[in-house]
Design a protein around this motif. Sequence first.
Motif, PDB file in Angstrom:
ATOM      1  N   ASP A  30      25.285  23.329  40.894  1.00 38.04           N
ATOM      2  CA  ASP A  30      25.482  24.044  39.634  1.00 38.04           C
ATOM      3  C   ASP A  30      24.281  24.922  39.311  1.00 38.04           C
ATOM      4  O   ASP A  30      24.437  26.043  38.803  1.00 38.04           O
ATOM      5  CB  ASP A  30      25.738  23.065  38.488  1.00 38.04           C
ATOM      6  N   LYS A  31      23.080  24.425  39.595  1.00 40.23           N
ATOM      7  CA  LYS A  31      21.871  25.214  39.342  1.00 40.23           C
ATOM      8  C   LYS A  31      21.797  26.412  40.277  1.00 40.23           C
ATOM      9  O   LYS A  31      21.328  27.486  39.892  1.00 40.23           O
ATOM     10  CB  LYS A  31      20.630  24.338  39.483  1.00 40.23           C
ATOM     11  N   LEU A  32      22.275  26.223  41.500  1.00 41.80           N
ATOM     12  CA  LEU A  32      22.299  27.342  42.444  1.00 41.80           C
ATOM     13  C   LEU A  32      23.242  28.435  41.957  1.00 41.80           C
ATOM     14  O   LEU A  32      22.901  29.623  41.976  1.00 41.80           O
ATOM     15  CB  LEU A  32      22.732  26.858  43.827  1.00 41.80           C
ATOM     16  N   VAL A  33      24.415  28.046  41.505  1.00 39.53           N
ATOM     17  CA  VAL A  33      25.382  29.018  40.996  1.00 39.53           C
ATOM     18  C   VAL A  33      24.828  29.706  39.751  1.00 39.53           C
ATOM     19  O   VAL A  33      24.981  30.923  39.584  1.00 39.53           O
ATOM     20  CB  VAL A  33      26.736  28.341  40.705  1.00 39.53           C
ATOM     21  N   ASP A  34      24.169  28.938  38.895  1.00 38.02           N
ATOM     22  CA  ASP A  34      23.555  29.531  37.694  1.00 38.02           C
ATOM     23  C   ASP A  34      22.528  30.585  38.086  1.00 38.02           C
ATOM     24  O   ASP A  34      22.472  31.666  37.477  1.00 38.02           O
ATOM     25  CB  ASP A  34      22.880  28.449  36.843  1.00 38.02           C
ATOM     26  N   TYR A  35      21.714  30.260  39.080  1.00 40.11           N
ATOM     27  CA  TYR A  35      20.700  31.213  39.538  1.00 40.11           C
ATOM     28  C   TYR A  35      21.362  32.491  40.062  1.00 40.11           C
ATOM     29  O   TYR A  35      20.954  33.607  39.709  1.00 40.11           O
ATOM     30  CB  TYR A  35      19.831  30.584  40.624  1.00 40.11           C
ATOM     31  N   CYS A  36      22.379  32.329  40.893  1.00 41.34           N
ATOM     32  CA  CYS A  36      23.072  33.501  41.441  1.00 41.34           C
ATOM     33  C   CYS A  36      23.719  34.321  40.337  1.00 41.34           C
ATOM     34  O   CYS A  36      23.715  35.561  40.382  1.00 41.34           O
ATOM     35  CB  CYS A  36      24.119  33.056  42.459  1.00 41.34           C
ATOM     36  N   ILE A  41      23.987  30.302  53.172  1.00 41.71           N
ATOM     37  CA  ILE A  41      24.979  30.559  52.129  1.00 41.71           C
ATOM     38  C   ILE A  41      24.970  32.060  51.885  1.00 41.71           C
ATOM     39  O   ILE A  41      23.903  32.652  51.687  1.00 41.71           O
ATOM     40  CB  ILE A  41      24.654  29.810  50.827  1.00 41.71           C
ATOM     41  N   LEU A  42      26.126  32.667  51.943  1.00 43.22           N
ATOM     42  CA  LEU A  42      26.252  34.093  51.658  1.00 43.22           C
ATOM     43  C   LEU A  42      26.506  34.266  50.163  1.00 43.22           C
ATOM     44  O   LEU A  42      27.243  33.480  49.551  1.00 43.22           O
ATOM     45  CB  LEU A  42      27.419  34.705  52.434  1.00 43.22           C
ATOM     46  N   VAL A  43      25.908  35.293  49.594  1.00 41.87           N
ATOM     47  CA  VAL A  43      26.136  35.618  48.190  1.00 41.87           C
ATOM     48  C   VAL A  43      26.270  37.125  48.068  1.00 41.87           C
ATOM     49  O   VAL A  43      25.459  37.863  48.648  1.00 41.87           O
ATOM     50  CB  VAL A  43      24.966  35.152  47.284  1.00 41.87           C
ATOM     51  N   HIS A  75      30.067  41.484  42.597  1.00 42.52           N
ATOM     52  CA  HIS A  75      31.068  42.511  42.316  1.00 42.52           C
ATOM     53  C   HIS A  75      30.713  43.171  40.991  1.00 42.52           C
ATOM     54  O   HIS A  75      30.906  42.572  39.925  1.00 42.52           O
ATOM     55  CB  HIS A  75      32.461  41.897  42.235  1.00 42.52           C
ATOM     56  N   PRO A  76      30.179  44.386  41.008  1.00 39.80           N
ATOM     57  CA  PRO A  76      29.835  45.064  39.756  1.00 39.80           C
ATOM     58  C   PRO A  76      31.020  45.258  38.811  1.00 39.80           C
ATOM     59  O   PRO A  76      30.820  45.434  37.607  1.00 39.80           O
ATOM     60  CB  PRO A  76      29.282  46.409  40.235  1.00 39.80           C
ATOM     61  N   SER A  77      32.230  45.213  39.339  1.00 32.00           N
ATOM     62  CA  SER A  77      33.411  45.357  38.480  1.00 32.00           C
ATOM     63  C   SER A  77      33.527  44.196  37.496  1.00 32.00           C
ATOM     64  O   SER A  77      34.209  44.307  36.468  1.00 32.00           O
ATOM     65  CB  SER A  77      34.677  45.415  39.338  1.00 32.00           C
ATOM     66  N   GLY A  78      32.875  43.075  37.821  1.00 34.06           N
ATOM     67  CA  GLY A  78      32.941  41.892  36.961  1.00 34.06           C
ATOM     68  C   GLY A  78      33.877  40.827  37.475  1.00 34.06           C
ATOM     69  O   GLY A  78      33.706  39.646  37.197  1.00 34.06           O
ATOM     70  N   ASP A  79      34.895  41.203  38.239  1.00 33.20           N
ATOM     71  CA  ASP A  79      35.883  40.274  38.772  1.00 33.20           C
ATOM     72  C   ASP A  79      35.378  39.713  40.106  1.00 33.20           C
ATOM     73  O   ASP A  79      35.193  40.470  41.063  1.00 33.20           O
ATOM     74  CB  ASP A  79      37.212  40.999  38.977  1.00 33.20           C
ATOM     75  N   PRO A  80      35.157  38.387  40.204  1.00 36.68           N
ATOM     76  CA  PRO A  80      34.618  37.820  41.441  1.00 36.68           C
ATOM     77  C   PRO A  80      35.655  37.575  42.533  1.00 36.68           C
ATOM     78  O   PRO A  80      35.297  37.080  43.617  1.00 36.68           O
ATOM     79  CB  PRO A  80      34.008  36.502  40.966  1.00 36.68           C
ATOM     80  N   THR A  81      36.904  37.900  42.291  1.00 37.91           N
ATOM     81  CA  THR A  81      37.933  37.672  43.302  1.00 37.91           C
ATOM     82  C   THR A  81      37.598  38.452  44.576  1.00 37.91           C
ATOM     83  O   THR A  81      37.377  39.665  44.528  1.00 37.91           O
ATOM     84  CB  THR A  81      39.310  38.119  42.790  1.00 37.91           C
ATOM     85  N   PRO A  82      37.544  37.782  45.734  1.00 39.63           N
ATOM     86  CA  PRO A  82      37.167  38.482  46.970  1.00 39.63           C
ATOM     87  C   PRO A  82      38.257  39.431  47.447  1.00 39.63           C
ATOM     88  O   PRO A  82      39.448  39.182  47.267  1.00 39.63           O
ATOM     89  CB  PRO A  82      36.948  37.352  47.977  1.00 39.63           C
ATOM     90  N   SER A  83      37.829  40.527  48.049  1.00 36.03           N
ATOM     91  CA  SER A  83      38.763  41.459  48.669  1.00 36.03           C
ATOM     92  C   SER A  83      39.075  40.986  50.083  1.00 36.03           C
ATOM     93  O   SER A  83      38.430  40.075  50.616  1.00 36.03           O
ATOM     94  CB  SER A  83      38.136  42.857  48.724  1.00 36.03           C
ATOM     95  N   LEU A  87      29.523  32.832  48.139  1.00 33.47           N
ATOM     96  CA  LEU A  87      29.729  32.951  46.700  1.00 33.47           C
ATOM     97  C   LEU A  87      29.857  34.418  46.319  1.00 33.47           C
ATOM     98  O   LEU A  87      29.013  35.237  46.680  1.00 33.47           O
ATOM     99  CB  LEU A  87      28.557  32.337  45.936  1.00 33.47           C
ATOM    100  N   VAL A  88      30.917  34.745  45.607  1.00 37.32           N
ATOM    101  CA  VAL A  88      31.076  36.081  45.046  1.00 37.32           C
ATOM    102  C   VAL A  88      30.793  35.962  43.552  1.00 37.32           C
ATOM    103  O   VAL A  88      31.398  35.131  42.864  1.00 37.32           O
ATOM    104  CB  VAL A  88      32.482  36.650  45.286  1.00 37.32           C
ATOM    105  N   ILE A  89      29.873  36.778  43.076  1.00 42.08           N
ATOM    106  CA  ILE A  89      29.395  36.679  41.697  1.00 42.08           C
ATOM    107  C   ILE A  89      29.833  37.904  40.897  1.00 42.08           C
ATOM    108  O   ILE A  89      29.683  39.043  41.345  1.00 42.08           O
ATOM    109  CB  ILE A  89      27.854  36.582  41.653  1.00 42.08           C
ATOM    110  N   GLY A  90      30.370  37.666  39.713  1.00 39.22           N
ATOM    111  CA  GLY A  90      30.734  38.746  38.803  1.00 39.22           C
ATOM    112  C   GLY A  90      30.450  38.326  37.379  1.00 39.22           C
ATOM    113  O   GLY A  90      30.197  37.148  37.105  1.00 39.22           O
TER     114      GLY A  90
END
Length: 234
Positions: A117-123, A180-182, A185-193, A218-221
């Motif tokens: 959870d802390k890793l995701v928070d950081y990303c 771990i790949l990170v 998505h600047p669009s805001g939507d983290p759904t992967p293409s 992890l895809v971050i938006g």
Amino acid sequence: MTSSDAPASSAASHQLGHRKRLRQRFLDGGAAALPDYELLELLLCLAIPQRDVKPLAKDLLARFGSFADVVHAGLPALLAVPGIKDNAATALKLVAAAATRLAQVEVVGKPVLTSWDKLVDYCQIAFAHQPQERFHLLFLDRKNVLIADETQQKGTIDHTPAYPREVVKRALELNASAIILVHNHPSGDPTPSQADIDMTRRVEDAVTPIGIVLHDHLVIGRQGSFSFRSHGLI
């Protein structure tokens, strides 16, 4: 004092009292005690002490969105806002840098799989508000401790090239056992293409034969994060 001095003196006194009350509310209740525009106003007061910065705070929010969007805005974009000079822009960028550094401390040198959870928070803090896509690599040792945190590629607003050969090369240089790949998505939507999915498979195909584990992508938006492993894509 002339009659013309009185209104200016009264306005200055009112402004000073307002700033003191704002500061005290923050000291008593923390950030939760202030809406975004007041938190931003308090920050700007420190950089621009000689003027009423409430209109400027509201202008920044109108232009960029949330408090987080303001402090993560690019330097040229901030300096293009009337009233924002070097001191104010530096203060805003310093907040973003401090937040990222504090979140990073919680994960560097620690087993990331037990503090996920802390890793995701950081990303989320580091990448969600970036204006361009970035392809980031987290390298882990045999105990899944984070040993390196690096940006491999920067792309456009909606595309970042990723090169499996470069991922392998850097992992071997660091003697990493897992990655771990990170990417954001600047669009805001983290759904992967589909391109994100295909790229992930290419990286996994490249690292698996040499004994390096791909733990996740992890895809971050701004709207959240997407874990390839959690969705059965790894």
